[in-house]
Design a protein around this motif. Structure first.
Motif, mmCIF file in Angstrom:
data_model
loop_
_atom_site.group_PDB
_atom_site.id
_atom_site.type_symbol
_atom_site.label_atom_id
_atom_site.label_comp_id
_atom_site.label_asym_id
_atom_site.label_seq_id
_atom_site.Cartn_x
_atom_site.Cartn_y
_atom_site.Cartn_z
ATOM 1 N N GLU A 12 0.846 -1.147 0.007
ATOM 2 C CA GLU A 12 0.146 -0.070 0.073
ATOM 3 C C GLU A 12 0.818 1.339 0.010
ATOM 4 O O GLU A 12 1.882 1.409 0.919
ATOM 5 N N LEU A 13 0.787 2.274 -0.895
ATOM 6 C CA LEU A 13 1.374 3.476 -0.914
ATOM 7 C C LEU A 13 0.523 4.519 -0.588
ATOM 8 O O LEU A 13 -0.814 4.646 -0.741
ATOM 9 N N TYR A 14 1.071 5.609 0.226
ATOM 10 C CA TYR A 14 0.202 6.690 0.931
ATOM 11 C C TYR A 14 0.978 7.836 0.507
ATOM 12 O O TYR A 14 2.188 7.769 0.259
ATOM 13 N N GLY A 15 0.331 8.977 0.382
ATOM 14 C CA GLY A 15 0.818 10.133 0.022
ATOM 15 C C GLY A 15 -0.151 11.338 -0.167
ATOM 16 O O GLY A 15 -1.319 11.377 0.178
ATOM 17 N N LEU A 16 0.216 11.964 -1.320
ATOM 18 C CA LEU A 16 -0.588 13.203 -1.608
ATOM 19 C C LEU A 16 -0.965 12.879 -3.280
ATOM 20 O O LEU A 16 -0.078 12.806 -3.820
#
Ligand SMILES: [Mn+2]
Ligand SMILES: [Mn+2]
Ligand SMILES: [Zn+2]
Ligand SMILES: [Zn+2]
Lengths: 137, 137
Positions: free
Chosen positions: B128-132
């Motif tokens: 899972e990748l998180y960010g903006l």
DNA sequence: TTACAAATCGTAATGATTACTTTATAATAA
DNA sequence: TTATTATAAAGTAATCATTACGATTTGTAA
């Protein structure tokens, strides 16, 4: 083992934290059990030595030790679990679903992903592999 | 939209499940909000239509719909969250930590990892990748 | 040793999730 | 259409992880 513990004492002092019995016992526990432990498991393991160890103490110290990178944590099986920090470079883990033992994974394609999604900014990522270790399969 | 919903009705029937108002309204909600929603958010969103919708109903249906692959789920921010299942092939997600919107990631090096850890058996993995997202950054 | 901030205790509160009994409803057959 | 029956939902309580907080203890530096 004594030299190992001294290293952790220094790490606590370097961060302006007190070296307490409870903290050192918790670190020893994590050194002996090289896998992810939940707050509950920590409480159970330390119950012999400290029958009235407070959950406040456990949770505060787990997160304090994580802050100074003595521990690393992950949400596993619906609860936050902690293990001794095992390496200084970027890595992820394989977790055996049978016995809980972990293995470090070195390969991480976060750059490839950032390239695939070039209009977003990846600030964080989670990679975790699950299965059966050599001993359990 | 009606054709879309008909597809889900058939899917329920194919699995021997009843087509209920609550279930169809939940599916509509997930179709309109293409992001991960917690049980709490589902309850809040459906409160207008069903002021007394039970948590039992919400949780049971979330997991039922996940079983038949109408929804997919992930443990995000300490709770189990669900979204409409968005693709039939193996994939993972980027999640915007600001607005919650997701993007599909197609690249997955699970074979590379299995190769690196050749003495274990990988049965499952989480990426899972998180960010903006583009709009939020 | 003393003083004081930090850490721990004891215990209660919170929030997500699960459990369970009663009631309502969708599906099916008459 | 109506009756029958199994599934689904309501209403509510219980459980489990986690957080909160005032009272008390302890580690550290002077
Ligand atoms: Mn590690
Ligand atoms: Mn998806
Ligand atoms: Zn990585
Ligand atoms: Zn994958």
């Amino acid at each position: 083992m004594a030299a190992e513990l001294k290293k952790y004492k220094m790490k606590l002092r370097d961060h302006g934290l007190k070296v307490t019995e409870k903290r050192m016992t918790m670190i020893e526990l994590f050194l002996n059990e090289d896998r992810y432990l939940s707050a509950k498991e920590v409480q159970e393991q330390l119950h012999k030595t400290y029958p009235s160890l407070s959950y406040d103490t456990i949770y505060r110290n787990l997160y304090t030790l994580k802050e100074i990178e003595v521990l690393e944590n992950t949400n596993f099986e619906g609860e936050m679990q902690f293990k001794i920090s095992c390496s200084d470079h970027h890595h992820h883990h394989f977790i055996c679903e049978e016995c809980g033992n972990t293995k470090v994974i070195h390969y991480c394609p976060v750059d490839t992903w950032q390239n695939e999604l070039d209009d977003v900014e990846i600030t964080n990522h989670k990679v975790e592999l699950y299965g059966l270790c050599a001993g359990c399969k």
